[in-house]
Design a protein around this motif. Structure first.
Motif, PDB file in Angstrom:
ATOM      1  N   PRO A 124       0.811  -1.227   0.000  1.00  0.00           N
ATOM      2  CA  PRO A 124       0.000   0.000   0.000  1.00  0.00           C
ATOM      3  C   PRO A 124       0.846   1.279   0.000  1.00  0.00           C
ATOM      4  O   PRO A 124       0.525   2.243  -0.699  1.00  0.00           O
ATOM      5  N   ALA A 125       1.927   1.298   0.757  1.00  0.00           N
ATOM      6  CA  ALA A 125       2.794   2.487   0.799  1.00  0.00           C
ATOM      7  C   ALA A 125       3.485   2.708  -0.540  1.00  0.00           C
ATOM      8  O   ALA A 125       3.598   3.850  -1.013  1.00  0.00           O
ATOM      9  N   GLU A 126       3.975   1.640  -1.171  1.00  0.00           N
ATOM     10  CA  GLU A 126       4.606   1.761  -2.490  1.00  0.00           C
ATOM     11  C   GLU A 126       3.598   2.254  -3.515  1.00  0.00           C
ATOM     12  O   GLU A 126       3.911   3.135  -4.328  1.00  0.00           O
ATOM     13  N   PHE A 127       2.389   1.713  -3.488  1.00  0.00           N
ATOM     14  CA  PHE A 127       1.349   2.126  -4.431  1.00  0.00           C
ATOM     15  C   PHE A 127       1.036   3.610  -4.267  1.00  0.00           C
ATOM     16  O   PHE A 127       0.914   4.339  -5.255  1.00  0.00           O
ATOM     17  N   GLN A 128       0.923   4.072  -3.034  1.00  0.00           N
ATOM     18  CA  GLN A 128       0.595   5.480  -2.770  1.00  0.00           C
ATOM     19  C   GLN A 128       1.635   6.416  -3.361  1.00  0.00           C
ATOM     20  O   GLN A 128       1.298   7.448  -3.931  1.00  0.00           O
ATOM     21  N   VAL A 129       2.895   6.070  -3.265  1.00  0.00           N
ATOM     22  CA  VAL A 129       3.950   6.940  -3.810  1.00  0.00           C
ATOM     23  C   VAL A 129       4.137   6.714  -5.309  1.00  0.00           C
ATOM     24  O   VAL A 129       4.073   7.656  -6.101  1.00  0.00           O
ATOM     25  N   LEU A 130       4.349   5.472  -5.705  1.00  0.00           N
ATOM     26  CA  LEU A 130       4.680   5.170  -7.101  1.00  0.00           C
ATOM     27  C   LEU A 130       3.525   5.402  -8.069  1.00  0.00           C
ATOM     28  O   LEU A 130       3.736   5.865  -9.193  1.00  0.00           O
ATOM     29  N   ARG A 131       2.307   5.083  -7.683  1.00  0.00           N
ATOM     30  CA  ARG A 131       1.188   5.146  -8.618  1.00  0.00           C
ATOM     31  C   ARG A 131       0.246   6.321  -8.368  1.00  0.00           C
ATOM     32  O   ARG A 131      -0.538   6.677  -9.221  1.00  0.00           O
ATOM     33  N   GLN A 132       0.329   6.931  -7.160  1.00  0.00           N
ATOM     34  CA  GLN A 132      -0.542   8.058  -6.852  1.00  0.00           C
ATOM     35  C   GLN A 132       0.235   9.335  -6.566  1.00  0.00           C
ATOM     36  O   GLN A 132      -0.320  10.285  -6.046  1.00  0.00           O
ATOM     37  N   ALA A 133       1.517   9.338  -6.910  1.00  0.00           N
ATOM     38  CA  ALA A 133       2.382  10.522  -6.776  1.00  0.00           C
ATOM     39  C   ALA A 133       2.456  11.051  -5.352  1.00  0.00           C
ATOM     40  O   ALA A 133       2.528  12.248  -5.123  1.00  0.00           O
ATOM     41  N   GLY A 134       2.457  10.133  -4.396  1.00  0.00           N
ATOM     42  CA  GLY A 134       2.616  10.538  -3.007  1.00  0.00           C
ATOM     43  C   GLY A 134       4.074  10.815  -2.678  1.00  0.00           C
ATOM     44  O   GLY A 134       4.963  10.726  -3.538  1.00  0.00           O
TER      45      GLY A 134
END
Length: 143
Positions: A26-36
């Motif tokens: 979830p943390a990787e997805f938030q940064v990598l795919r949602q520009a977090g």
């Protein structure tokens, strides 16, 4: 789950959000795919001095060499140039009420961080690629 961009069999730009969620935490997805953005001074590579190549955590594409990493005291790993001219994509980011330049992996279009220029860094390029640790994996140099 780390993928391998070198096998050339998968078009990472065609993956759906559901497929990315299966591959990333979830943390990787938030940064990598949602520009977090991860919190400053918390990433595993912020203070790393290991020698090797930093690759995209989402697809495995090689992005930066450790020789281009420098301490900018910004809270995230900083590099003065990508591995090759085609390793990253840069695009305008007008979020947060300011204009910045977003950096994405050219292979899978995952968000890596931002690049800043003209800030007086004592580097060969006068650039700072400010990259989230969670967007990277480190491949140590052999030998």
């Amino acid at each position: 789950m780390t993928n391998d961009a070198s096998n050339g069999t998968e078009d990472f730009t065609e993956l759906t959000d559901a497929q990315w969620r299966e591959r990333l935490t979830p943390a990787e997805f938030q940064v990598l795919r949602q520009a977090g953005t991860e919190r400053p001074f918390t990433g595993e590579y912020t203070d790393s001095t290991d020698v090797g190549v930093y690759a995209c955590r989402a697809c495995g594409a090689e992005l930066f060499r450790s020789e281009t990493k420098f301490e900018s005291h910004c809270g995230w790993p900083s590099f003065f140039t990508p591995l090759a001219g085609e390793a990253v994509i840069e695009r305008v980011d007008d979020s947060l009420g300011m204009r910045r330049t977003e950096v994405l992996c050219a292979n899978c279009h995952s968000h890596l961080g931002h690049v800043f220029s003209g800030e007086g860094y004592d580097t060969p390029t006068d650039l700072r690629y400010c990259i989230n640790s969670i967007s990277l994996t480190m491949r140590p140099a052999e030998g």
